[in-house]
Scaffold this motif. Sequence first.
Motif, mmCIF file in Angstrom:
data_model
loop_
_atom_site.group_PDB
_atom_site.id
_atom_site.type_symbol
_atom_site.label_atom_id
_atom_site.label_comp_id
_atom_site.label_asym_id
_atom_site.label_seq_id
_atom_site.Cartn_x
_atom_site.Cartn_y
_atom_site.Cartn_z
ATOM 1 N N ILE A 1 9.784 83.481 100.768
ATOM 2 C CA ILE A 1 10.214 83.565 99.366
ATOM 3 C C ILE A 1 9.907 82.253 98.660
ATOM 4 O O ILE A 1 9.397 82.232 97.539
ATOM 5 N N ALA A 2 10.193 81.146 99.346
ATOM 6 C CA ALA A 2 9.962 79.831 98.738
ATOM 7 C C ALA A 2 8.499 79.658 98.380
ATOM 8 O O ALA A 2 8.151 79.365 97.231
ATOM 9 N N ILE A 3 7.619 79.891 99.355
ATOM 10 C CA ILE A 3 6.194 79.663 99.109
ATOM 11 C C ILE A 3 5.674 80.661 98.080
ATOM 12 O O ILE A 3 4.996 80.301 97.119
ATOM 13 N N GLY A 4 6.033 81.941 98.279
ATOM 14 C CA GLY A 4 5.550 82.974 97.374
ATOM 15 C C GLY A 4 5.990 82.746 95.941
ATOM 16 O O GLY A 4 5.215 82.905 95.000
ATOM 17 N N SER A 5 7.248 82.331 95.777
ATOM 18 C CA SER A 5 7.763 82.168 94.420
ATOM 19 C C SER A 5 7.181 80.938 93.728
ATOM 20 O O SER A 5 7.357 80.760 92.537
ATOM 21 N N GLY A 6 6.480 80.121 94.483
ATOM 22 C CA GLY A 6 5.858 78.937 93.875
ATOM 23 C C GLY A 6 4.750 79.303 92.906
ATOM 24 O O GLY A 6 4.494 78.599 91.936
ATOM 25 N N GLY A 7 4.076 80.434 93.183
ATOM 26 C CA GLY A 7 3.008 80.861 92.288
ATOM 27 C C GLY A 7 1.864 79.873 92.229
ATOM 28 O O GLY A 7 1.560 79.196 93.218
ATOM 29 N N VAL A 8 1.245 79.787 91.077
ATOM 30 C CA VAL A 8 0.036 78.967 90.958
ATOM 31 C C VAL A 8 0.377 77.483 90.893
ATOM 32 O O VAL A 8 -0.178 76.668 91.628
ATOM 33 N N LEU A 9 1.308 77.147 90.019
ATOM 34 C CA LEU A 9 1.558 75.719 89.795
ATOM 35 C C LEU A 9 2.905 75.245 90.356
ATOM 36 O O LEU A 9 3.238 74.069 90.270
ATOM 37 N N GLY A 10 3.677 76.164 90.906
ATOM 38 C CA GLY A 10 4.945 75.753 91.496
ATOM 39 C C GLY A 10 6.038 75.589 90.462
ATOM 40 O O GLY A 10 5.808 75.700 89.261
ATOM 41 N N LYS A 11 7.245 75.357 90.970
ATOM 42 C CA LYS A 11 8.383 75.231 90.070
ATOM 43 C C LYS A 11 8.601 73.796 89.636
ATOM 44 O O LYS A 11 9.526 73.514 88.871
ATOM 45 N N GLY A 12 7.807 72.918 90.138
ATOM 46 C CA GLY A 12 7.958 71.511 89.748
ATOM 47 C C GLY A 12 8.744 70.728 90.786
ATOM 48 O O GLY A 12 9.630 71.264 91.458
ATOM 49 N N TRP A 13 8.383 69.475 90.890
ATOM 50 C CA TRP A 13 9.005 68.602 91.874
ATOM 51 C C TRP A 13 10.515 68.545 91.650
ATOM 52 O O TRP A 13 10.962 68.436 90.503
ATOM 53 N N LEU A 14 11.274 68.655 92.698
ATOM 54 C CA LEU A 14 12.741 68.620 92.680
ATOM 55 C C LEU A 14 13.357 69.849 91.996
ATOM 56 O O LEU A 14 14.539 69.896 91.747
ATOM 57 N N SER A 15 12.525 70.838 91.682
ATOM 58 C CA SER A 15 13.060 71.982 90.932
ATOM 59 C C SER A 15 12.997 73.298 91.698
ATOM 60 O O SER A 15 13.241 74.343 91.122
ATOM 61 N N GLY A 16 12.620 73.252 92.950
ATOM 62 C CA GLY A 16 12.557 74.504 93.706
ATOM 63 C C GLY A 16 13.953 75.004 94.021
ATOM 64 O O GLY A 16 14.762 74.275 94.585
ATOM 65 N N THR A 17 14.230 76.235 93.620
ATOM 66 C CA THR A 17 15.589 76.745 93.839
ATOM 67 C C THR A 17 15.843 77.007 95.321
ATOM 68 O O THR A 17 16.927 76.761 95.832
ATOM 69 N N GLN A 18 14.843 77.538 96.008
ATOM 70 C CA GLN A 18 15.017 77.800 97.441
ATOM 71 C C GLN A 18 15.334 76.504 98.181
ATOM 72 O O GLN A 18 16.141 76.467 99.086
ATOM 73 N N ASN A 19 14.653 75.469 97.772
ATOM 74 C CA ASN A 19 14.821 74.161 98.397
ATOM 75 C C ASN A 19 16.131 73.517 97.981
ATOM 76 O O ASN A 19 16.990 73.232 98.810
ATOM 77 N N GLN A 20 16.305 73.348 96.665
ATOM 78 C CA GLN A 20 17.458 72.596 96.188
ATOM 79 C C GLN A 20 18.780 73.319 96.446
ATOM 80 O O GLN A 20 19.812 72.686 96.563
ATOM 81 N N LEU A 21 18.745 74.633 96.497
ATOM 82 C CA LEU A 21 19.990 75.362 96.689
ATOM 83 C C LEU A 21 20.226 75.673 98.157
ATOM 84 O O LEU A 21 21.053 76.499 98.504
ATOM 85 N N ASN A 22 19.443 75.008 99.012
ATOM 86 C CA ASN A 22 19.785 75.055 100.429
ATOM 87 C C ASN A 22 19.420 76.337 101.154
ATOM 88 O O ASN A 22 19.949 76.600 102.224
ATOM 89 N N PHE A 23 18.545 77.148 100.556
ATOM 90 C CA PHE A 23 18.201 78.390 101.238
ATOM 91 C C PHE A 23 17.245 78.147 102.400
ATOM 92 O O PHE A 23 17.148 78.940 103.308
#
Lengths: 359, 568
Positions: free
Chosen positions: A229-251
């Motif tokens: 989900i994390a990689i797929g939801s990144g899409g073409v340009l990503g969610k931006g540094w420090l802004s990944g919800t999967q990452n920042q919200l501990n998933f």
Amino acid sequence: MLKLELKKYKDFDWVLAGSAMAVFCLGLLFLVSSTYPNKLDFVMRQAAWFLLGCLIFIFIININYRKIVGVGNIFYSLIVALLVSVLIFGSRRFGAQRWVSIGAFNMQPSEFGKLFITITLVQYLTSHKDYRSLKTMLMAFLIVMVPFVLILKEPDLGTALMLIPIVFVLLYIWGAPLRYLLGIIFCGVISSPLAWFFLKDYQKERLLVFMDPSIDPLGAGYTIIQSKIAIGSGGVLGKGWLSGTQNQLNFLAERHTDFIFSVAGEEWGLAGCLILTGLFYILIRRAIFIAEKANDPCGRLLAVGIATMVGIQVIVNISMTMGFMPVVGLPLPFVSYGGSSLLVNMMALGLLESIAIHR
Amino acid sequence: MRLKVLNISFAVFFAFLVSCLYYLQIIKGPAYKEMGHRNSIRLLSINAPRGIIYDRRNIKIAENILSFGVFIVPQEVVELDSTLKRLSEILDCPESLLKRNYNRNYQAPFAPCEVKRNVSKKDAILIEELRLDMRGVIVKELPLRSYPYAHAFAHLAGYIGEINKSELSALRSYGYAMKDLIGKEGVERLADNVLRGKSGGMQIQVDNRGRQVKVLNLKRPVKGEDVYLTVDAGLQDFIWKAMGEKRGAAIFMDPHTGEILSLVSTPSYDPNESVASILYDSDAPLMNRALMGQYPPGSVFKILIGLAGLESGSITPQTNFVCNGRLAIGKAVFNCWNLDGHGAMDIRQAIAESCNVFFYNAGLILKAEKIYEYARRLGFGKKTGIELSGEKEGFVPTRAWKRMQVRERWFAGDTVNLSIGQGYLLVTPLQIVRLVAAIANGGELVQPHVLKRKGRASGSVRLRLDAKNIEILRDAMKGVVEEEDGTGARARSSVVSISGKTGTSQAGPGLDTHAWFTGFAPSEDPEVCFVIFLEHGGSGGDVSAMIARKAVEYWYRNRRPSSVVRHP
């Protein structure tokens, strides 16, 4: 004297060192994000390990790699001793006994094993020129077998399995007849179902979950699903540094170590992933290039061994975060957090430069 | 050569990686993006305040008052069990109940979860003071639906409750969701879509353990619209009190517009309390007898027979029948209530003194078919179409029906019974008041309604009745109350002139008769029409007539907009 020194360094491979450096710097950014907003502990420690790694790197490029390969058997004894001590004295983490304490630091001997066993194999193969001898080949396998079993015992399936492609590639480049190699592979494939009985329960589970992550969405499959989900939801340009919800919200689990690529995929998107894999590709191409330019079998084999070691890790790690390979505990070279891994990779880099310099 | 193979192998592997990335991030990207959202975004709905129900003078019939509820925020609570134990001591209620409420209402770690509602103000303050000791416990003000008139308006206002399965499956597409409160009866039910408003919501970002990280979006709820009724709360309350312990129904209606001024059904219930305990009560307090109760109308039906006779020309104002206390048809004998006989009677006198024999004869001339035709024209045997749900149709028998269902032919005696509102005939009090309204307003079958409307009520039908005939009936009904021998003398008032008609209908063997009194006031220029019906209430000229008089007098004194009705 100074002139000679400078002349010596003219063959230093800047592309190789530069791409490795770039990978490390990108990795540090991912590491910041994956531990954000907690303290920068991990980042500082990783940077410290890097500085130590640089010292080792500079130390190694000034040594002729032939001397290092020449004492391969000492490395071998050392690593076997360390692996045995891990099994006896080692500390347990996450259900595996992989670490051994040296002073204030925890060391992971199996990481060093990858490189040291490669060096040992190169030493053994360069001292034997009977390419057609099945005995020599089996002997090479036997050399690998001892640490392989020890690492498997920890258990660290990923690192243990890493050794197998290294042996094959080294034998292949060394000049072993293809039919022998294929024969051995064939036998291996035939007997692999037997290996099932030697796997730990959690390893079996991982393999089953790889086949179908949905069989256990909250347990073993959770990591894979969340990573995809994390990689797929990144899409073409990503969610931006420090802004990944999967990452920042501990998933994402293990996101500063084995699954750091998921952070890259989510926050940097396809663009960031392509840059990272591109840099890795340049690094490996460059290692093989050094092997091509090396004028003795020793340098060629060592460079190829290191290229394989790094390359396989990259391929397996990235595929596993995308759910295209089973989850085996392999770090992403220069990127995943971990002192042992970083030091080994810096050593390997130093050896490659040493080969480039000491033609 | 072999190095080249190695090179190519790596190139192939990396190409594989790139294509995997392309697949995951580009082809499957949107799907994974959606999954990511679902992972980390939760919706929490915020209920909209329900609209207020007002009477015709803007007096609140249903409102929202503040009550206190004790909530627990799961993600903040340290030790759930000990916290619940503490609360159970303070609130003096079993810990198991709090625990059950907690489990039932749990939504998400960040969403306050109700463990006890309707907590006294004293307890609420106490808990608020102990807040530091009990982390995660909060006291919230909750809107509570309140019905200040309690029993008096129960059937009109109705009550609300949690949506049930069948309602949910029927209304899901209209935006109803689980745990929504929905009107169950009365106006709460019929105007639910207006009253309920639009619930708002919060988009909340949560972490992997479902704990709130931040609020992404807030949509404020839209308060439900207020609803205005045609009912007069003062009159309603007055009649409810006047009915006392008796079972029955009372309706006051504006005969010109069909506006219901009062609609009482007894026994009633308190919509502020849970209705669960009275669902199977043998007195059926939930039943709105004014429109769900079906009874034989008895003599009040003579208004219709008289109207039908005059309109069809079967009788004239001068037609006389002699009553000697009974009428024999074949071997059967049908009595008048006055066994001594009324003597010669015309329509006016027959209504005033409620002579049965006159109407036996009138009915026999009219025949069952004509009676059926006029009964249908005046709205019997079908719903009036009032907005309230559950209305019954009543029943008007026919020859064909009797043959099919009772498997007997229609006897002359059946026509005779029908002529005095007995036999198979069943009506609702609402149908009776509409019949009287048609007399009072000069021949219009109005559409009874309880919701205030702009302009004229639709659904009213002009019946094209002869004004002279209506005048005769009005005069006769005035006689019921005013004349010395009128059956409704107890409704006579020194305050306002009342016209009416009594009815005493057989309720079945061994049971007390039903008492009806219906009419309008003031007699000269009717402004209100009414029916008072008492189940097994004895004679129609008795208690029901007295209640009618008191209620009409109350209405007359307070009917002008200038006279303020005090809130109870």
